[in-house]
Write a protein that holds these residues in place. Structure first.
Motif, PDB file in Angstrom:
ATOM      1  N   PHE A   8       0.906  -1.345  -0.004  1.00 32.47           N
ATOM      2  CA  PHE A   8      -0.073  -0.014  -0.136  1.00 32.47           C
ATOM      3  C   PHE A   8       0.971   1.286  -0.038  1.00 32.47           C
ATOM      4  CE2 PHE A   8      -3.075  -3.206   1.172  1.00 32.47           C
ATOM      5  CZ  PHE A   8      -4.373  -2.407   1.021  1.00 32.47           C
ATOM      6  N   LYS A  16      -4.200   4.503   4.462  1.00 34.07           N
ATOM      7  CA  LYS A  16      -3.572   3.234   4.230  1.00 34.07           C
ATOM      8  C   LYS A  16      -3.683   1.981   5.257  1.00 34.07           C
ATOM      9  CE  LYS A  16       0.363   4.852   3.506  1.00 34.07           C
ATOM     10  NZ  LYS A  16       0.212   6.384   3.970  1.00 34.07           N
ATOM     11  N   SER A  17      -3.512   2.607   6.650  1.00 38.57           N
ATOM     12  CA  SER A  17      -3.505   1.735   7.605  1.00 38.57           C
ATOM     13  C   SER A  17      -4.985   1.120   7.753  1.00 38.57           C
ATOM     14  CB  SER A  17      -2.959   2.318   8.942  1.00 38.57           C
ATOM     15  OG  SER A  17      -1.967   2.933   8.833  1.00 38.57           O
ATOM     16  N   VAL A  20      -5.342  -1.346   4.950  1.00 39.81           N
ATOM     17  CA  VAL A  20      -4.514  -2.698   5.242  1.00 39.81           C
ATOM     18  C   VAL A  20      -5.003  -3.751   6.257  1.00 39.81           C
ATOM     19  CG1 VAL A  20      -2.169  -3.480   6.506  1.00 39.81           C
ATOM     20  CG2 VAL A  20      -2.071  -1.561   4.894  1.00 39.81           C
ATOM     21  N   VAL A  36       1.028  -9.064   8.029  1.00 42.48           N
ATOM     22  CA  VAL A  36       0.850  -7.550   7.779  1.00 42.48           C
ATOM     23  C   VAL A  36       2.046  -6.827   8.458  1.00 42.48           C
ATOM     24  CG1 VAL A  36      -0.644  -5.665   8.461  1.00 42.48           C
ATOM     25  CG2 VAL A  36      -1.487  -7.782   7.817  1.00 42.48           C
ATOM     26  N   ARG A  38       4.552  -2.948   8.244  1.00 41.79           N
ATOM     27  CA  ARG A  38       4.794  -1.598   7.912  1.00 41.79           C
ATOM     28  C   ARG A  38       6.198  -1.167   7.860  1.00 41.79           C
ATOM     29  NH1 ARG A  38       3.469   2.524  13.253  1.00 41.79           N
ATOM     30  NH2 ARG A  38       5.417   1.535  14.527  1.00 41.79           N
ATOM     31  N   ILE A  93       1.112  -8.224   3.362  1.00 43.65           N
ATOM     32  CA  ILE A  93       0.781  -7.088   3.007  1.00 43.65           C
ATOM     33  C   ILE A  93       1.360  -6.090   3.897  1.00 43.65           C
ATOM     34  CG2 ILE A  93      -1.449  -5.441   3.383  1.00 43.65           C
ATOM     35  CD1 ILE A  93      -3.053  -8.050   3.865  1.00 43.65           C
ATOM     36  N   ASP A  95       2.361  -1.756   4.733  1.00 43.13           N
ATOM     37  CA  ASP A  95       2.110  -0.408   4.844  1.00 43.13           C
ATOM     38  C   ASP A  95       3.289   0.422   4.184  1.00 43.13           C
ATOM     39  OD1 ASP A  95       1.255   2.232   5.150  1.00 43.13           O
ATOM     40  OD2 ASP A  95       0.302   1.546   6.993  1.00 43.13           O
TER      41      ASP A  95
END
Length: 205
Positions: A8, A16-17, A20, A36, A38, A93, A95
């Motif tokens: 993302f 975005k968060s 996600v 997940v 970031r 995924i 971020d």
């Protein structure tokens, strides 16, 4: 690697968060293994680098030092988290990923974009996402609304405008790998569109 890597991207405070989290919930409801994360952050090394690049207490960090710290975060991320998850066949995924580094530390900080791009892609061993979801919004409507800004968010609206234009240029140059969405759509509309595109990505596998 048999997994699927989804990143993302977009400016600060575009949602975005939230998306996600919604995509992770959609995958969980279908029993699809996923990870997940970031960037910067996501690993112990990354957490310390995140503090250094975003905390105001770090002082006057040079643009080149900042870029190298972001590159180090991404290198560790791929080594410790993203690579192993993809090897296990999971969906990753993230971020933010490399596009953010080139957009902010290259276009935003006005460093040589080709040099920053070379460093960034070398750091991650040329590992590119299968799909990049770009949430687009005018930084005046997004970044400027953040009450307590970190060091990058507080770097000036012009930096964020340059980063936004670079994100859009990247997506226009490779439309098959990007899904560009207007961040002003409702959370539900965004989540539904993203889920449809990810389902298409998963179907061949």
């Amino acid at each position: 690697m048999t997994g699927i890597f989804i990143a993302f991207e977009g400016g600060d405070s575009v949602g975005k968060s939230t998306q996600v989290e919604r995509l992770a919930g959609w995958l969980s409801s279908r029993g699809i293994a996923h990870v997940v994360t970031r960037q910067p952050g996501g690993t112990p090394v990354g957490a310390e680098l995140r503090r250094l690049v975003l905390d105001h207490s770090s002082g006057d960090v040079s643009a080149r030092a900042e870029a190298l710290m972001y590159a180090a975060d991404k290198a560790q991320h791929v080594y410790e988290l993203i690579g192993p998850a993809l090897e296990r066949g999971e969906v990753v995924i993230s971020d933010r990923y490399v596009d953010s580094m080139i957009a902010y530390q290259g276009a935003g900080r006005a460093l040589d974009i080709d040099e920053v791009s070379t460093i960034a892609w070398w750091a991650v061993g040329q590992l590119r996402p299968h799909l990049t979801i770009l949430l687009d919004a005018d930084p005046t409507d997004a970044v400027e609304t953040i009450a307590e800004k970190d060091r990058l968010e507080d770097a000036g609206i012009d930096l964020h405008r340059r980063a936004r234009h670079f994100f859009l240029d990247l997506a226009a140059a490779d439309p098959h790998r990007y899904l560009v969405l207007d961040a002003r759509l409702t959370r539900e509309e965004l989540a539904a569109t993203i889920a449809t595109r990810v389902a298409e990505q998963l179907a061949p596998r």
